[in-house]
Write a protein that holds these residues in place. Structure first.
Motif, PDB file in Angstrom:
ATOM      1  N   ASN A 242       0.811  -1.214   0.000  1.00  0.00           N
ATOM      2  CA  ASN A 242       0.000   0.000   0.000  1.00  0.00           C
ATOM      3  C   ASN A 242       0.846   1.266   0.000  1.00  0.00           C
ATOM      4  O   ASN A 242       0.373   2.326  -0.429  1.00  0.00           O
ATOM      5  CB  ASN A 242      -0.923   0.012   1.221  1.00  0.00           C
ATOM      6  N   ILE A 243       2.078   1.169   0.487  1.00  0.00           N
ATOM      7  CA  ILE A 243       2.969   2.329   0.484  1.00  0.00           C
ATOM      8  C   ILE A 243       3.646   2.484  -0.877  1.00  0.00           C
ATOM      9  O   ILE A 243       3.718   3.582  -1.431  1.00  0.00           O
ATOM     10  CB  ILE A 243       4.020   2.187   1.597  1.00  0.00           C
ATOM     11  N   VAL A 244       4.117   1.363  -1.425  1.00  0.00           N
ATOM     12  CA  VAL A 244       4.859   1.415  -2.681  1.00  0.00           C
ATOM     13  C   VAL A 244       3.965   1.860  -3.833  1.00  0.00           C
ATOM     14  O   VAL A 244       4.420   2.572  -4.739  1.00  0.00           O
ATOM     15  CB  VAL A 244       5.489   0.036  -2.975  1.00  0.00           C
ATOM     16  N   MET A 245       2.673   1.474  -3.818  1.00  0.00           N
ATOM     17  CA  MET A 245       1.803   1.774  -4.943  1.00  0.00           C
ATOM     18  C   MET A 245       1.612   3.271  -5.171  1.00  0.00           C
ATOM     19  O   MET A 245       1.333   3.697  -6.296  1.00  0.00           O
ATOM     20  CB  MET A 245       0.443   1.092  -4.755  1.00  0.00           C
ATOM     21  N   MET A 246       1.749   4.082  -4.140  1.00  0.00           N
ATOM     22  CA  MET A 246       1.499   5.513  -4.298  1.00  0.00           C
ATOM     23  C   MET A 246       2.718   6.286  -4.787  1.00  0.00           C
ATOM     24  O   MET A 246       2.588   7.403  -5.287  1.00  0.00           O
ATOM     25  CB  MET A 246       1.007   6.112  -2.979  1.00  0.00           C
ATOM     26  N   ILE A 247       3.917   5.718  -4.683  1.00  0.00           N
ATOM     27  CA  ILE A 247       5.142   6.464  -4.990  1.00  0.00           C
ATOM     28  C   ILE A 247       5.197   6.910  -6.462  1.00  0.00           C
ATOM     29  O   ILE A 247       5.457   8.096  -6.735  1.00  0.00           O
ATOM     30  CB  ILE A 247       6.375   5.634  -4.607  1.00  0.00           C
ATOM     31  N   PRO A 248       4.962   6.014  -7.461  1.00  0.00           N
ATOM     32  CA  PRO A 248       5.052   6.492  -8.849  1.00  0.00           C
ATOM     33  C   PRO A 248       4.039   7.588  -9.177  1.00  0.00           C
ATOM     34  O   PRO A 248       4.386   8.569  -9.847  1.00  0.00           O
ATOM     35  CB  PRO A 248       4.784   5.216  -9.663  1.00  0.00           C
ATOM     36  N   ALA A 249       2.798   7.426  -8.706  1.00  0.00           N
ATOM     37  CA  ALA A 249       1.776   8.424  -9.013  1.00  0.00           C
ATOM     38  C   ALA A 249       2.077   9.765  -8.348  1.00  0.00           C
ATOM     39  O   ALA A 249       1.865  10.829  -8.940  1.00  0.00           O
ATOM     40  CB  ALA A 249       0.405   7.913  -8.572  1.00  0.00           C
ATOM     41  N   VAL A 250       2.585   9.739  -7.117  1.00  0.00           N
ATOM     42  CA  VAL A 250       2.919  10.984  -6.424  1.00  0.00           C
ATOM     43  C   VAL A 250       4.077  11.685  -7.124  1.00  0.00           C
ATOM     44  O   VAL A 250       4.045  12.912  -7.335  1.00  0.00           O
ATOM     45  CB  VAL A 250       3.262  10.694  -4.945  1.00  0.00           C
ATOM     46  N   LEU A 251       5.111  10.944  -7.516  1.00  0.00           N
ATOM     47  CA  LEU A 251       6.237  11.549  -8.225  1.00  0.00           C
ATOM     48  C   LEU A 251       5.810  12.107  -9.580  1.00  0.00           C
ATOM     49  O   LEU A 251       6.251  13.196  -9.973  1.00  0.00           O
ATOM     50  CB  LEU A 251       7.357  10.515  -8.406  1.00  0.00           C
ATOM     51  N   LEU A 252       4.941  11.376 -10.287  1.00  0.00           N
ATOM     52  CA  LEU A 252       4.470  11.872 -11.574  1.00  0.00           C
ATOM     53  C   LEU A 252       3.630  13.137 -11.403  1.00  0.00           C
ATOM     54  O   LEU A 252       3.743  14.082 -12.204  1.00  0.00           O
ATOM     55  CB  LEU A 252       3.659  10.791 -12.286  1.00  0.00           C
ATOM     56  N   ALA A 253       2.779  13.162 -10.380  1.00  0.00           N
ATOM     57  CA  ALA A 253       1.994  14.369 -10.113  1.00  0.00           C
ATOM     58  C   ALA A 253       2.899  15.550  -9.787  1.00  0.00           C
ATOM     59  O   ALA A 253       2.637  16.687 -10.199  1.00  0.00           O
ATOM     60  CB  ALA A 253       1.021  14.113  -8.968  1.00  0.00           C
ATOM     61  N   LEU A 254       3.981  15.289  -9.070  1.00  0.00           N
ATOM     62  CA  LEU A 254       4.933  16.350  -8.733  1.00  0.00           C
ATOM     63  C   LEU A 254       5.617  16.890  -9.985  1.00  0.00           C
ATOM     64  O   LEU A 254       5.803  18.104 -10.138  1.00  0.00           O
ATOM     65  CB  LEU A 254       5.975  15.805  -7.754  1.00  0.00           C
ATOM     66  N   VAL A 255       5.985  15.980 -10.902  1.00  0.00           N
ATOM     67  CA  VAL A 255       6.669  16.397 -12.124  1.00  0.00           C
ATOM     68  C   VAL A 255       5.685  17.012 -13.127  1.00  0.00           C
ATOM     69  O   VAL A 255       5.995  18.019 -13.776  1.00  0.00           O
ATOM     70  CB  VAL A 255       7.395  15.188 -12.753  1.00  0.00           C
ATOM     71  N   GLN A 256       4.509  16.416 -13.233  1.00  0.00           N
ATOM     72  CA  GLN A 256       3.542  16.855 -14.239  1.00  0.00           C
ATOM     73  C   GLN A 256       2.838  18.147 -13.856  1.00  0.00           C
ATOM     74  O   GLN A 256       2.625  19.021 -14.711  1.00  0.00           O
ATOM     75  CB  GLN A 256       2.506  15.751 -14.477  1.00  0.00           C
ATOM     76  N   VAL A 257       2.449  18.282 -12.572  1.00  0.00           N
ATOM     77  CA  VAL A 257       1.634  19.434 -12.159  1.00  0.00           C
ATOM     78  C   VAL A 257       2.410  20.267 -11.140  1.00  0.00           C
ATOM     79  O   VAL A 257       3.246  21.088 -11.506  1.00  0.00           O
ATOM     80  CB  VAL A 257       0.274  18.969 -11.601  1.00  0.00           C
ATOM     81  N   ASP A 258       2.151  20.035  -9.854  1.00  0.00           N
ATOM     82  CA  ASP A 258       2.830  20.827  -8.829  1.00  0.00           C
ATOM     83  C   ASP A 258       2.800  20.069  -7.506  1.00  0.00           C
ATOM     84  O   ASP A 258       2.280  18.945  -7.417  1.00  0.00           O
ATOM     85  CB  ASP A 258       2.180  22.209  -8.667  1.00  0.00           C
ATOM     86  N   VAL A 259       3.331  20.703  -6.463  1.00  0.00           N
ATOM     87  CA  VAL A 259       3.450  20.061  -5.158  1.00  0.00           C
ATOM     88  C   VAL A 259       2.076  19.820  -4.534  1.00  0.00           C
ATOM     89  O   VAL A 259       1.825  18.751  -3.943  1.00  0.00           O
ATOM     90  CB  VAL A 259       4.328  20.919  -4.222  1.00  0.00           C
ATOM     91  N   SER A 260       1.172  20.774  -4.649  1.00  0.00           N
ATOM     92  CA  SER A 260      -0.149  20.619  -4.027  1.00  0.00           C
ATOM     93  C   SER A 260      -0.915  19.446  -4.629  1.00  0.00           C
ATOM     94  O   SER A 260      -1.584  18.689  -3.909  1.00  0.00           O
ATOM     95  CB  SER A 260      -0.955  21.911  -4.172  1.00  0.00           C
ATOM     96  N   THR A 261      -0.813  19.272  -5.951  1.00  0.00           N
ATOM     97  CA  THR A 261      -1.484  18.128  -6.591  1.00  0.00           C
ATOM     98  C   THR A 261      -0.874  16.812  -6.125  1.00  0.00           C
ATOM     99  O   THR A 261      -1.586  15.832  -5.901  1.00  0.00           O
ATOM    100  CB  THR A 261      -1.386  18.244  -8.119  1.00  0.00           C
ATOM    101  N   ALA A 262       0.457  16.770  -5.983  1.00  0.00           N
ATOM    102  CA  ALA A 262       1.108  15.561  -5.480  1.00  0.00           C
ATOM    103  C   ALA A 262       0.625  15.232  -4.071  1.00  0.00           C
ATOM    104  O   ALA A 262       0.421  14.056  -3.732  1.00  0.00           O
ATOM    105  CB  ALA A 262       2.621  15.733  -5.503  1.00  0.00           C
ATOM    106  N   ILE A 263       0.423  16.279  -3.246  1.00  0.00           N
ATOM    107  CA  ILE A 263      -0.092  16.049  -1.891  1.00  0.00           C
ATOM    108  C   ILE A 263      -1.503  15.484  -1.947  1.00  0.00           C
ATOM    109  O   ILE A 263      -1.848  14.554  -1.199  1.00  0.00           O
ATOM    110  CB  ILE A 263      -0.042  17.358  -1.085  1.00  0.00           C
ATOM    111  N   TRP A 264      -2.332  16.020  -2.839  1.00  0.00           N
ATOM    112  CA  TRP A 264      -3.698  15.509  -2.981  1.00  0.00           C
ATOM    113  C   TRP A 264      -3.701  14.051  -3.463  1.00  0.00           C
ATOM    114  O   TRP A 264      -4.539  13.251  -3.043  1.00  0.00           O
ATOM    115  CB  TRP A 264      -4.502  16.377  -3.927  1.00  0.00           C
ATOM    116  N   VAL A 265      -2.780  13.715  -4.355  1.00  0.00           N
ATOM    117  CA  VAL A 265      -2.660  12.319  -4.802  1.00  0.00           C
ATOM    118  C   VAL A 265      -2.317  11.415  -3.624  1.00  0.00           C
ATOM    119  O   VAL A 265      -2.929  10.347  -3.433  1.00  0.00           O
ATOM    120  CB  VAL A 265      -1.598  12.196  -5.912  1.00  0.00           C
ATOM    121  N   ALA A 266      -1.356  11.825  -2.806  1.00  0.00           N
ATOM    122  CA  ALA A 266      -0.971  11.031  -1.637  1.00  0.00           C
ATOM    123  C   ALA A 266      -2.125  10.893  -0.657  1.00  0.00           C
ATOM    124  O   ALA A 266      -2.365   9.806  -0.106  1.00  0.00           O
ATOM    125  CB  ALA A 266       0.240  11.662  -0.957  1.00  0.00           C
TER     126      ALA A 266
END
Length: 353
Positions: A242-266
């Motif tokens: 459950n921890i590992v599954m969120m890492i790629p999506a959070v990093l992609l959100a950080l690269v693609q959009v911004d920090v706030s979106t990555a936080i919302w993904v997490a």
């Protein structure tokens, strides 16, 4: 066995048992390329057996029921492979853009960390999170797609042969090993527990994948279907999945959009995993397979080392099988008790049965 070991001192018996265990584990490690597809086929067959029996009770011929199960498994596997391969190819084509954005962000983060007194951060962060490793992993997955497909066909063929022998297998086991009534009950309890665990885990993993896809699609994250498929499979891995599954999506959100979106993904991942994994799944599954939390973590490390990724997926049912086998002998029952649930929980389960 006890008569053979009775002539040795306790330390000598311990060394003999440890040597035998090391020999068995070593042979299993060597034969992992053969054992891994067979184990995967066995657990898929256990899940598919209720559907086969249900169709047989409705008058469907044996070969017809098998053909339906094979068609469903092949159709689902082909659809999953098609969607995943397409998403990975699209991700590979977009990697250069993500790499440029990531290097810029890592440089900014390194500069900020050096500003607060962490020296050498500009050079350390790109080395720690090297995007080139992601590109290598993507190329490896795409180049070995045909090998994965061949392994899937081998597993499917093994599932068919196991299902063909499903009805005759209990009688063969009873005659071959002279199983007592207690042994038959123990085997039935194990199969029922694994069947229930795999079925419920599959449904909760599917629910997790659907919720992840909807959340990422709502936030506009690229390749949401790929991260949903990843969430489906990683949900089978206890403790860390459950921890590992969120890492790629959070990093992609950080690269693609911004920090706030990555936080919302997490946050979305945490809510989904908490509701499904910690609220719904325990209510549906009850006490599960009766394995302590520490034993689950140790089993994850052991089976992952022994059988790789598939061993991590099957760590819980494999450990449950091992506990049942250890519980059958008075000499190994203490190990089964240590690997099992709390004494109070075990007593409650025994009284319920």
């Amino acid at each position: 066995m006890s008569n053979v070991l009775s002539g040795f001192s306790p330390p000598a018996r311990g060394l003999l048992v440890a040597g035998a265990f090391a020999l068995v584990v070593g042979l299993m490690k060597i034969s992992a390329p053969i054992l891994v597809p067979l184990l995967l086929a066995v657990f898929i067959a256990i899940v598919a057996t209720p559907a086969l029996k249900w169709m047989r009770r409705r008058g469907v011929p044996k070969w017809g029921a098998l053909a339906i199960i094979v068609f469903v498994l092949l159709d689902v596997g082909s659809l999953l492979a098609l969607v995943t391969t397409g998403a990975i190819e699209g991700f590979r084509d977009s990697l250069p853009t993500y790499q440029e954005r990531f290097m810029l962000l890592s440089d900014q983060l390194g500069g900020w960390m050096e500003g607060v007194g962490v020296g050498g951060s500009r050079e350390a962060i790109p080395d720690l999170l090297d995007p080139n490793k992601v590109a290598i992993a993507v190329r490896y997955l795409l180049s070995n797609a045909s090998g994965f497909f061949a392994t899937g066909l081998l597993v499917l063929l093994a599932v068919v042969f196991i299902l063909l022998e499903a009805n005759a297998l209990p009688a063969k086991l009873q005659v071959a090993f002279r199983m007592t009534e207690a042994g038959n009950a123990r085997l039935k309890r194990l199969l029922d527990a694994i069947k229930g665990y795999m079925l419920i885990k599959s449904l909760t993993s599917l629910g997790t994948a659907v919720c992840v896809w909807l959340w990422l699609w709502f936030l506009g994250i690229d390749f949401a279907i790929l991260w949903a498929v990843l969430a489906f499979f990683l949900n089978f891995i206890p403790v860390v999945g459950n921890i590992v599954m969120m890492i790629p999506a959070v990093l992609l959100a950080l690269v693609q959009v911004d920090v706030s979106t990555a936080i919302w993904v997490a946050v979305g991942y945490l809510v989904i995993n908490t509701v499904i994994g910690n609220v719904l799944e325990p209510r549906i599954m009850g006490k599960g397979l009766g394995i302590s939390t520490l034993a689950v973590f140790i089993a994850l490390l052991f089976w992952g080392w022994l059988f790789g990724t598939v061993g991590m997926f099957l760590a819980v049912p494999l450990t449950a099988t091992l506990i049942i086998a250890l519980d059958a002998s008075p000499h190994t029952r203490p190990i089964a008790i240590l690997l099992g649930p709390d004494i109070e929980t075990a007593a409650e389960s025994e009284s319920e049965r």
